[in-house]
Design an enzyme around this catalytic site. Structure first.
Site, PDB file in Angstrom:
ATOM      1  N   MET A 154       0.805  -1.161  -0.132  1.00  0.00           N
ATOM      2  CA  MET A 154      -0.015  -0.013   0.099  1.00  0.00           C
ATOM      3  C   MET A 154       0.752   1.431   0.012  1.00  0.00           C
ATOM      4  O   MET A 154       0.439   2.269  -0.568  1.00  0.00           O
ATOM      5  CB  MET A 154      -1.052   0.091   1.107  1.00  0.00           C
ATOM      6  CG  MET A 154      -2.116   1.030   1.116  1.00  0.00           C
ATOM      7  SD  MET A 154      -3.097   1.015   2.306  1.00  0.00           S
ATOM      8  CE  MET A 154      -3.740  -0.930   2.257  1.00  0.00           C
ATOM      9  N   ASP A 209      10.392   0.772   8.253  1.00  0.00           N
ATOM     10  CA  ASP A 209       9.948  -0.581   8.019  1.00  0.00           C
ATOM     11  C   ASP A 209      11.048  -1.691   9.011  1.00  0.00           C
ATOM     12  O   ASP A 209      12.086  -1.177   9.137  1.00  0.00           O
ATOM     13  CB  ASP A 209       9.777  -1.176   6.617  1.00  0.00           C
ATOM     14  CG  ASP A 209       8.688  -2.192   6.142  1.00  0.00           C
ATOM     15  OD1 ASP A 209       7.719  -1.755   5.912  1.00  0.00           O
ATOM     16  OD2 ASP A 209       9.006  -3.289   6.434  1.00  0.00           O
ATOM     17  N   ASP A 259      11.421  -1.731  14.377  1.00  0.00           N
ATOM     18  CA  ASP A 259      10.049  -2.717  14.803  1.00  0.00           C
ATOM     19  C   ASP A 259       9.138  -1.954  15.548  1.00  0.00           C
ATOM     20  O   ASP A 259       9.526  -1.577  16.698  1.00  0.00           O
ATOM     21  CB  ASP A 259      10.431  -3.990  15.559  1.00  0.00           C
ATOM     22  CG  ASP A 259       9.196  -4.946  15.996  1.00  0.00           C
ATOM     23  OD1 ASP A 259       8.303  -4.596  15.990  1.00  0.00           O
ATOM     24  OD2 ASP A 259       9.571  -6.226  15.938  1.00  0.00           O
ATOM     25  N   VAL A 260       7.941  -1.693  15.073  1.00  0.00           N
ATOM     26  CA  VAL A 260       6.972  -0.807  15.809  1.00  0.00           C
ATOM     27  C   VAL A 260       6.469  -1.162  17.166  1.00  0.00           C
ATOM     28  O   VAL A 260       6.206  -0.360  18.070  1.00  0.00           O
ATOM     29  CB  VAL A 260       5.986  -0.333  15.069  1.00  0.00           C
ATOM     30  CG1 VAL A 260       6.695   0.707  13.678  1.00  0.00           C
ATOM     31  CG2 VAL A 260       5.110  -1.378  14.664  1.00  0.00           C
ATOM     32  N   TYR A 306      -7.031  -9.723  13.655  1.00  0.00           N
ATOM     33  CA  TYR A 306      -7.061  -8.344  12.663  1.00  0.00           C
ATOM     34  C   TYR A 306      -8.255  -7.228  13.049  1.00  0.00           C
ATOM     35  O   TYR A 306      -8.036  -6.367  13.228  1.00  0.00           O
ATOM     36  CB  TYR A 306      -7.058  -8.878  11.341  1.00  0.00           C
ATOM     37  CG  TYR A 306      -6.740  -7.696  10.421  1.00  0.00           C
ATOM     38  CD1 TYR A 306      -5.373  -7.469   9.999  1.00  0.00           C
ATOM     39  CD2 TYR A 306      -7.814  -7.498   9.449  1.00  0.00           C
ATOM     40  CE1 TYR A 306      -5.351  -6.532   9.013  1.00  0.00           C
ATOM     41  CE2 TYR A 306      -7.479  -6.317   8.299  1.00  0.00           C
ATOM     42  CZ  TYR A 306      -6.091  -6.056   8.284  1.00  0.00           C
ATOM     43  OH  TYR A 306      -5.745  -5.030   7.293  1.00  0.00           O
ATOM     44  N   LYS A 354      -7.835  -3.530  14.378  1.00  0.00           N
ATOM     45  CA  LYS A 354      -8.254  -2.496  13.725  1.00  0.00           C
ATOM     46  C   LYS A 354      -9.222  -1.693  14.116  1.00  0.00           C
ATOM     47  O   LYS A 354      -9.448  -0.508  14.109  1.00  0.00           O
ATOM     48  CB  LYS A 354      -8.385  -2.944  12.046  1.00  0.00           C
ATOM     49  CG  LYS A 354      -7.280  -3.505  11.337  1.00  0.00           C
ATOM     50  CD  LYS A 354      -6.245  -2.492  11.314  1.00  0.00           C
ATOM     51  CE  LYS A 354      -4.960  -3.006  10.330  1.00  0.00           C
ATOM     52  NZ  LYS A 354      -3.905  -2.100   9.900  1.00  0.00           N
ATOM     53  N   THR A 378      -2.630  -5.168  -3.120  1.00  0.00           N
ATOM     54  CA  THR A 378      -1.139  -5.286  -2.403  1.00  0.00           C
ATOM     55  C   THR A 378      -1.002  -6.901  -2.384  1.00  0.00           C
ATOM     56  O   THR A 378      -1.883  -7.639  -2.320  1.00  0.00           O
ATOM     57  CB  THR A 378      -1.003  -4.673  -1.172  1.00  0.00           C
ATOM     58  OG1 THR A 378      -1.655  -5.587  -0.271  1.00  0.00           O
ATOM     59  CG2 THR A 378      -1.843  -3.174  -1.307  1.00  0.00           C
TER      60      THR A 378
HETATM   61  N1  LIG Z   1      -4.146  -4.907   1.424  1.00  0.00           N
HETATM   62  C1  LIG Z   1      -5.124  -4.451   1.671  1.00  0.00           C
HETATM   63  O1  LIG Z   1      -6.245  -5.088   1.034  1.00  0.00           O
HETATM   64  C2  LIG Z   1      -5.602  -3.783   3.002  1.00  0.00           C
HETATM   65  C3  LIG Z   1      -6.953  -3.584   3.517  1.00  0.00           C
HETATM   66  C4  LIG Z   1      -7.166  -2.957   4.383  1.00  0.00           C
HETATM   67  C5  LIG Z   1      -5.906  -2.459   5.356  1.00  0.00           C
HETATM   68  N2  LIG Z   1      -4.894  -2.788   5.029  1.00  0.00           N
HETATM   69  C6  LIG Z   1      -3.826  -2.034   6.012  1.00  0.00           C
HETATM   70  O2  LIG Z   1      -2.714  -1.346   5.316  1.00  0.00           O
HETATM   71  C7  LIG Z   1      -1.651  -1.667   5.823  1.00  0.00           C
HETATM   72  C8  LIG Z   1      -0.749  -1.861   4.791  1.00  0.00           C
HETATM   73  O3  LIG Z   1      -0.923  -3.156   4.343  1.00  0.00           O
HETATM   74  P1  LIG Z   1      -0.176  -3.773   2.831  1.00  0.00           P
HETATM   75  O4  LIG Z   1      -1.196  -4.278   2.107  1.00  0.00           O
HETATM   76  O5  LIG Z   1       0.638  -2.708   2.205  1.00  0.00           O
HETATM   77  O6  LIG Z   1       0.671  -4.800   3.654  1.00  0.00           O
HETATM   78  P2  LIG Z   1       2.060  -5.277   3.247  1.00  0.00           P
HETATM   79  O7  LIG Z   1       2.203  -6.605   4.011  1.00  0.00           O
HETATM   80  O8  LIG Z   1       2.477  -5.295   1.864  1.00  0.00           O
HETATM   81  O9  LIG Z   1       2.837  -4.123   4.233  1.00  0.00           O
HETATM   82  C9  LIG Z   1       2.951  -4.262   5.468  1.00  0.00           C
HETATM   83  C10 LIG Z   1       4.514  -3.539   5.818  1.00  0.00           C
HETATM   84  O10 LIG Z   1       4.537  -3.719   7.177  1.00  0.00           O
HETATM   85  C11 LIG Z   1       5.607  -3.991   7.757  1.00  0.00           C
HETATM   86  N3  LIG Z   1       5.666  -4.320   9.111  1.00  0.00           N
HETATM   87  C12 LIG Z   1       5.096  -5.405   9.494  1.00  0.00           C
HETATM   88  N4  LIG Z   1       5.511  -5.557  10.994  1.00  0.00           N
HETATM   89  C13 LIG Z   1       6.009  -4.534  11.364  1.00  0.00           C
HETATM   90  C14 LIG Z   1       6.621  -4.152  12.479  1.00  0.00           C
HETATM   91  N5  LIG Z   1       6.490  -4.699  13.513  1.00  0.00           N
HETATM   92  N6  LIG Z   1       7.518  -2.829  12.534  1.00  0.00           N
HETATM   93  C15 LIG Z   1       7.534  -2.384  11.247  1.00  0.00           C
HETATM   94  N7  LIG Z   1       7.100  -2.727  10.177  1.00  0.00           N
HETATM   95  C16 LIG Z   1       6.526  -3.805  10.241  1.00  0.00           C
HETATM   96  C17 LIG Z   1       6.073  -4.990   6.693  1.00  0.00           C
HETATM   97  O11 LIG Z   1       7.448  -5.596   6.556  1.00  0.00           O
HETATM   98  C18 LIG Z   1       5.700  -4.477   5.568  1.00  0.00           C
HETATM   99  O12 LIG Z   1       6.461  -3.804   4.568  1.00  0.00           O
HETATM  100  C19 LIG Z   1      -1.601  -2.554   6.864  1.00  0.00           C
HETATM  101  O13 LIG Z   1      -2.052  -1.949   8.213  1.00  0.00           O
HETATM  102  C20 LIG Z   1      -2.925  -3.271   6.527  1.00  0.00           C
HETATM  103  O14 LIG Z   1      -3.459  -4.091   7.745  1.00  0.00           O
HETATM  104  C21 LIG Z   1      -4.730  -3.439   3.930  1.00  0.00           C
END
Ligand SMILES: NC(=O)c1ccc[n+]([C@@H]2O[C@H](COP(=O)([O-])OP(=O)(O)OC[C@H]3O[C@@H](n4cnc5c(N)ncnc54)[C@H](O)[C@@H]3O)[C@@H](O)[C@H]2O)c1
Length: 262
Positions: free
Chosen positions: A27, A46, A72-73, A163, A167, A198
């Site tokens: 995203m 990240d 790591d957050v 999840y 959220k 994504t």
């Molecule tokens: N893809 C979807 O359809 C969707 C829908 C609704 C919400 N979201 C939310 O959007 C956000 C981004 O999702 P995405 O699709 O890009 O997923 P993604 O898995 O591609 O990206 C998530 C990123 O977060 C990083 N991450 C994970 N744990 C971490 C930590 N402890 N500390 C630091 N970084 C960490 C990962 O390394 C990764 O690069 C997320 O919060 C997800 O829940 C995604």
């Protein structure tokens, strides 16, 4: 023109130092691009430094200003170090985008207390830690933007409870912080995407989109980036505490039959 001139904030064209967590993720490709095009400085954070640095290299190749940070957050010491590193590189931060997150596809009986807690830590405690770390910067400037990337899974029930609960917690954290920032120029909002294109989204879900999403389309990360970029402008100053659902209408319709015209 001064770096934080209100007119620049209004147009959103340039000037904000923006921390983005999960910046190596799918995203954030859209989020980083849009924020970069708007002229902001991207402080990309990240867990995975290699992928984060690769994302930053791409952004720089396009002429955007970006820096990569590993954290790591969920780890207090990482967040504290990040705060110091960011300060050293750019000084004060004006905006924070909490996009780091995990979707643990476990139903109740697959979970134990540790797996459930881990999801809550990443998706809810992590954003809290980042907000806490940068809140003083925003309060000192009496202006700022916080955007939490939540999910429609936080506004409805969902088969994967860690999840959904994390959220839902994130969206309510968002609303609750309005009290802390009362009377300031700081806004806090949640963006609640539906199905976004994504790697987090499995094929089975993609296949359902024409039947489940009224627009018939998966959301592009660029659309999330556009919305967040708008939230960083002064035109968005009265959008505060919102759950901004961006799901093609998926959560607004109940359909008994599972075919496109049903
Ligand atoms: N893809 C979807 O359809 C969707 C829908 C609704 C919400 N979201 C939310 O959007 C956000 C981004 O999702 P995405 O699709 O890009 O997923 P993604 O898995 O591609 O990206 C998530 C990123 O977060 C990083 N991450 C994970 N744990 C971490 C930590 N402890 N500390 C630091 N970084 C960490 C990962 O390394 C990764 O690069 C997320 O919060 C997800 O829940 C995604």
């Amino acid at each position: 023109m001064a770096k934080h001139d209100p007119i620049e904030r209004t147009t959103g064209r340039r000037g904000l130092n923006v921390v983005i967590t999960g910046a190596a993720g799918g995203m954030c490709r859209g989020i980083n691009q849009r924020l970069g095009k708007a002229g902001h400085t991207l402080l990309c954070v990240d867990l995975d430094l290699k992928r984060c640095q690769a994302a930053v290299d791409e952004l720089r190749a396009e002429g955007f200003t970006a820096h990569a940070f590993a954290a790591d957050v969920t780890r207090a010491e990482d967040v504290e170090r990040l705060r110091g590193d960011v300060k050293e590189v750019v000084g004060e931060v004006q905006a924070l985008i909490n996009a780091a997150g995990v979707l643990d596809r476990k139903m109740l009986l697959d979970h134990d207390i540790h797996s459930f807690s881990r999801a809550i830590d990443i998706n809810l405690v992590g954003p809290f830690a980042l907000i806490r770390a940068f809140a003083e910067d925003l309060l000192a400037a009496n202006w700022g933007r916080i955007v939490n990337v939540s999910s429609i899974a936080g506004t409805t029930g969902y088969p994967y409870p860690s999840y959904a609960a994390s959220k839902a917690g994130l969206s309510n954290l968002t609303r609750s912080l309005l009290v802390d920032f009362w009377g300031t120029g700081i806004t806090v909002n949640s963006v609640c995407p539906g199905v976004v294109d994504t790697p987090m989204v499995i094929q089975e879900v993609r296949d359902q989109v024409p039947n489940k999403v009224p627009t018939g389309k998966i959301v592009d990360p660029d659309e999330i980036g556009a919305l967040i970029t708008f939230l960083l402008t002064d035109d968005a100053r009265s959008i505060n505490g919102a759950d901004l659902v961006i799901d093609g209408g998926a959560t607004k319709i109940f359909r008994l039959f599972d075919h496109a015209q049903g």
